[in-house]
Design a protein around this motif. Structure first.
Motif, PDB file in Angstrom:
ATOM      1  N   LEU A 130      -6.271  -4.622  -4.954  1.00 44.02           N
ATOM      2  CA  LEU A 130      -6.754  -3.598  -5.874  1.00 44.02           C
ATOM      3  C   LEU A 130      -5.749  -2.456  -5.962  1.00 44.02           C
ATOM      4  CD1 LEU A 130     -10.482  -3.415  -4.689  1.00 44.02           C
ATOM      5  CD2 LEU A 130      -9.544  -4.769  -6.566  1.00 44.02           C
ATOM      6  N   THR A 131      -5.771  -1.746  -7.077  1.00 39.71           N
ATOM      7  CA  THR A 131      -4.909  -0.577  -7.232  1.00 39.71           C
ATOM      8  C   THR A 131      -5.291   0.475  -6.197  1.00 39.71           C
ATOM      9  OG1 THR A 131      -4.728  -0.979  -9.607  1.00 39.71           O
ATOM     10  CG2 THR A 131      -4.117   1.210  -8.829  1.00 39.71           C
ATOM     11  N   LYS A 132      -4.279   1.024  -5.512  1.00 41.91           N
ATOM     12  CA  LYS A 132      -4.517   2.103  -4.551  1.00 41.91           C
ATOM     13  C   LYS A 132      -3.687   3.318  -4.953  1.00 41.91           C
ATOM     14  CE  LYS A 132      -5.638  -0.444  -0.288  1.00 41.91           C
ATOM     15  NZ  LYS A 132      -5.212  -1.838  -0.387  1.00 41.91           N
ATOM     16  N   VAL A 133      -4.241   4.494  -4.739  1.00 45.55           N
ATOM     17  CA  VAL A 133      -3.512   5.742  -4.950  1.00 45.55           C
ATOM     18  C   VAL A 133      -3.409   6.443  -3.605  1.00 45.55           C
ATOM     19  CG1 VAL A 133      -3.483   7.996  -6.072  1.00 45.55           C
ATOM     20  CG2 VAL A 133      -4.263   5.980  -7.343  1.00 45.55           C
ATOM     21  N   SER A 134      -2.174   6.629  -3.124  1.00 49.19           N
ATOM     22  CA  SER A 134      -1.952   7.223  -1.809  1.00 49.19           C
ATOM     23  C   SER A 134      -1.045   8.434  -1.927  1.00 49.19           C
ATOM     24  CB  SER A 134      -1.309   6.192  -0.873  1.00 49.19           C
ATOM     25  OG  SER A 134      -0.887   6.787   0.338  1.00 49.19           O
ATOM     26  N   ASN A 135      -1.237   9.383  -1.024  1.00 47.51           N
ATOM     27  CA  ASN A 135      -0.354  10.551  -0.983  1.00 47.51           C
ATOM     28  C   ASN A 135       0.952  10.262  -0.260  1.00 47.51           C
ATOM     29  OD1 ASN A 135      -2.181  12.253  -2.328  1.00 47.51           O
ATOM     30  ND2 ASN A 135      -3.272  12.700  -0.426  1.00 47.51           N
ATOM     31  N   ASN A 136       1.015   9.113   0.417  1.00 48.06           N
ATOM     32  CA  ASN A 136       2.222   8.747   1.164  1.00 48.06           C
ATOM     33  C   ASN A 136       2.717   7.388   0.685  1.00 48.06           C
ATOM     34  OD1 ASN A 136       4.216   8.097   3.009  1.00 48.06           O
ATOM     35  ND2 ASN A 136       3.079   8.836   4.784  1.00 48.06           N
ATOM     36  N   PRO A 137       3.787   7.355  -0.110  1.00 45.61           N
ATOM     37  CA  PRO A 137       4.271   6.080  -0.651  1.00 45.61           C
ATOM     38  C   PRO A 137       4.955   5.197   0.387  1.00 45.61           C
ATOM     39  CG  PRO A 137       5.776   7.842  -1.250  1.00 45.61           C
ATOM     40  CD  PRO A 137       4.605   8.501  -0.572  1.00 45.61           C
ATOM     41  N   TYR A 138       5.218   5.749   1.567  1.00 45.10           N
ATOM     42  CA  TYR A 138       5.960   4.998   2.585  1.00 45.10           C
ATOM     43  C   TYR A 138       5.050   4.217   3.527  1.00 45.10           C
ATOM     44  CZ  TYR A 138       9.576   8.101   0.866  1.00 45.10           C
ATOM     45  OH  TYR A 138      10.440   8.791   0.052  1.00 45.10           O
ATOM     46  N   ILE A 139       3.760   4.567   3.565  1.00 47.84           N
ATOM     47  CA  ILE A 139       2.803   3.859   4.417  1.00 47.84           C
ATOM     48  C   ILE A 139       1.751   3.217   3.527  1.00 47.84           C
ATOM     49  CG2 ILE A 139       1.035   4.078   6.204  1.00 47.84           C
ATOM     50  CD1 ILE A 139       2.590   6.413   7.354  1.00 47.84           C
ATOM     51  N   HIS A 140       1.580   1.909   3.686  1.00 49.08           N
ATOM     52  CA  HIS A 140       0.610   1.186   2.870  1.00 49.08           C
ATOM     53  C   HIS A 140      -0.418   0.521   3.775  1.00 49.08           C
ATOM     54  CE1 HIS A 140      -0.721  -0.744  -0.879  1.00 49.08           C
ATOM     55  NE2 HIS A 140      -1.030  -1.770  -0.101  1.00 49.08           N
ATOM     56  N   ILE A 141      -1.695   0.845   3.544  1.00 45.26           N
ATOM     57  CA  ILE A 141      -2.794   0.297   4.337  1.00 45.26           C
ATOM     58  C   ILE A 141      -3.375  -0.920   3.619  1.00 45.26           C
ATOM     59  CG2 ILE A 141      -5.024   0.777   5.390  1.00 45.26           C
ATOM     60  CD1 ILE A 141      -4.316   3.792   5.117  1.00 45.26           C
ATOM     61  N   ILE A 142      -3.535  -2.013   4.380  1.00 47.16           N
ATOM     62  CA  ILE A 142      -4.184  -3.204   3.836  1.00 47.16           C
ATOM     63  C   ILE A 142      -5.381  -3.556   4.718  1.00 47.16           C
ATOM     64  CG2 ILE A 142      -3.954  -5.623   3.183  1.00 47.16           C
ATOM     65  CD1 ILE A 142      -0.996  -5.237   2.850  1.00 47.16           C
ATOM     66  N   GLN A 143      -6.553  -3.614   4.112  1.00 47.26           N
ATOM     67  CA  GLN A 143      -7.767  -4.036   4.819  1.00 47.26           C
ATOM     68  C   GLN A 143      -7.780  -5.564   4.860  1.00 47.26           C
ATOM     69  OE1 GLN A 143      -9.527  -1.759   1.779  1.00 47.26           O
ATOM     70  NE2 GLN A 143     -10.802  -0.567   3.172  1.00 47.26           N
ATOM     71  N   ILE A 144      -7.653  -6.131   6.052  1.00 44.52           N
ATOM     72  CA  ILE A 144      -7.536  -7.586   6.163  1.00 44.52           C
ATOM     73  C   ILE A 144      -8.898  -8.270   6.264  1.00 44.52           C
ATOM     74  CG2 ILE A 144      -5.236  -7.392   7.169  1.00 44.52           C
ATOM     75  CD1 ILE A 144      -6.485  -8.080   9.901  1.00 44.52           C
ATOM     76  N   CYS A 145      -9.893  -7.528   6.696  1.00 45.92           N
ATOM     77  CA  CYS A 145     -11.269  -8.036   6.737  1.00 45.92           C
ATOM     78  C   CYS A 145     -12.192  -6.842   6.884  1.00 45.92           C
ATOM     79  CB  CYS A 145     -11.481  -9.035   7.883  1.00 45.92           C
ATOM     80  SG  CYS A 145     -11.081  -8.433   9.540  1.00 45.92           S
ATOM     81  N   GLU A 146     -13.454  -7.065   6.611  1.00 46.38           N
ATOM     82  CA  GLU A 146     -14.447  -5.994   6.772  1.00 46.38           C
ATOM     83  C   GLU A 146     -15.623  -6.538   7.565  1.00 46.38           C
ATOM     84  OE1 GLU A 146     -16.472  -2.336   4.288  1.00 46.38           O
ATOM     85  OE2 GLU A 146     -15.556  -3.988   3.180  1.00 46.38           O
TER      86      GLU A 146
END
Length: 340
Positions: A130-146
């Motif tokens: 999904l599209t994400k909007v982050s204040n830090n372009p250098y760190i990307h969070i991916i939810q691998i499971c919930e």
């Protein structure tokens, strides 16, 4: 319409906020950096501990007092765990449950128009790609499971996040690759329990780490919290994955107590010796390992001897980081029925 998002809690919750921001952006709704600019305020709540509960309750009340003309939307774990209290403190607030992020734009637009819209309940919608909007372009969070496979007696988060739902490795790889191509230098793989990944789908955390680590680009991988009982199912392969050069030498492995009696009463489903074995194998293979652990003090059944055993364990393990919490009852948690 302009929206401000305020986030509390863990990395997973931060990713939820980024997804909500992405959904709003895709609907041409502007995300702003200050409350003063906003028409609608989203408060993404955490409910894991009593001090955090008190903080978000106070914040929701304060925002309504200070900005009576602005619309308040509450999201996050509080929506599912304690809707009665939420309705009491914010009768005019709209809600977005953590499994209903795809309805973010609908809730925000309805709230802006003066309608109270509340979306809650569980779903199996994916949060990968999904599209994400982050204040830090250098760190990307991916939810691998919930969700999780546990039944820890002190935990209320599982009532908000539900049972385990893992996302496909191929989808996670695609999101990671796109983030790297867009300049991310750190990929954070997050979940309520990353070690549980794939137990419902037949895939494995070790495979996921290796697949992401083999992507092209100059980046590093940070793996989120792992439950000791689930890491035992894939321990050797996970250690091999952590030895790859693109994976940080960091593990977050909560123990909660150094007493087997208390661990059993907490329904942690692992022993102290199993925990020590996992730590030893990691340190034998990765000598410069950074180990973070969690401790709960004053669980209702904990005795002075149990506390002493916990102190002894910490002296033996010598973790780099300790997240220390004083036990407090949580809404719906089994241990809340125990006398302190």
């Amino acid at each position: 319409m302009k929206v401000f998002i305020e986030t509390y809690g863990c990395t997973f919750n931060q990713a939820d906020s980024q997804i909500m921001a992405g959904i709003l952006k895709d609907d041409n709704i502007e995300i702003v950096d200050s409350i003063e600019e906003a028409d609608v305020i989203i408060v993404n709540t955490c409910y894991v501990k009593l001090p955090t509960e008190n903080k978000v309750i106070f914040r929701i009340q304060k925002l309504q007092e200070e900005f009576p003309d602005k619309k308040i939307v509450v999201s996050g774990c509080m929506v599912e765990i304690d809707p009665e209290k939420l309705n009491k403190i914010g009768p005019n607030c709209s809600w977005i449950g953590p499994h209903q992020l795809n309805k973010t734009a609908d809730v925000v637009k309805s709230s802006y128009c003066g309608e109270v819209l509340r979306e809650s309940g569980f779903s199996k919608d994916t949060k990968v790609g999904l599209t994400k909007v982050s204040n830090n372009p250098y760190i990307h969070i991916i939810q691998i499971c919930e969700g999780c496979l546990g039944a820890c007696t002190y935990c209320c988060t599982r009532f908000a996040r539900g049972t385990l739902h893992s996302y496909p490795i191929e989808d996670i790889k695609k999101e990671a690759q796109l983030a790297i191509e867009n300049g991310a230098v750190e990929i954070e793989l997050t979940a309520q329990d990353t070690a549980a990944f794939g137990r419902d789908s037949g895939e494995k955390l070790s495979t996921l780490i290796k697949e992401v680590a083999n992507l092209d680009g100059d980046f590093r991988i940070r793996v989120g919290m792992m439950h000791p009982k689930n890491i035992l199912n894939d321990l050797n392969e996970i250690i091999e994955a952590f030895k790859l050069p693109k994976v940080y030498n960091f593990i977050h492995l909560p123990i909660q107590s150094g007493s087997d009696k208390v661990l059993n009463e907490m329904r942690r489903d692992h022993s102290v010796n199993q925990y020590l074995d996992v730590v030893k194998k990691f340190k034998d293979n990765i000598p410069d390992l950074t180990l973070a652990t969690d401790i709960i003090v004053a669980y209702p059944t904990e005795t002075d001897e149990d506390f002493r055993l916990t102190c002894n364990l910490l002296y033996e393990v010598k973790p780099s980081l300790i997240h220390l919490s004083k036990y407090q009852h949580r809404k719906g948690a089994i241990s809340s029925n125990l006398r302190e």
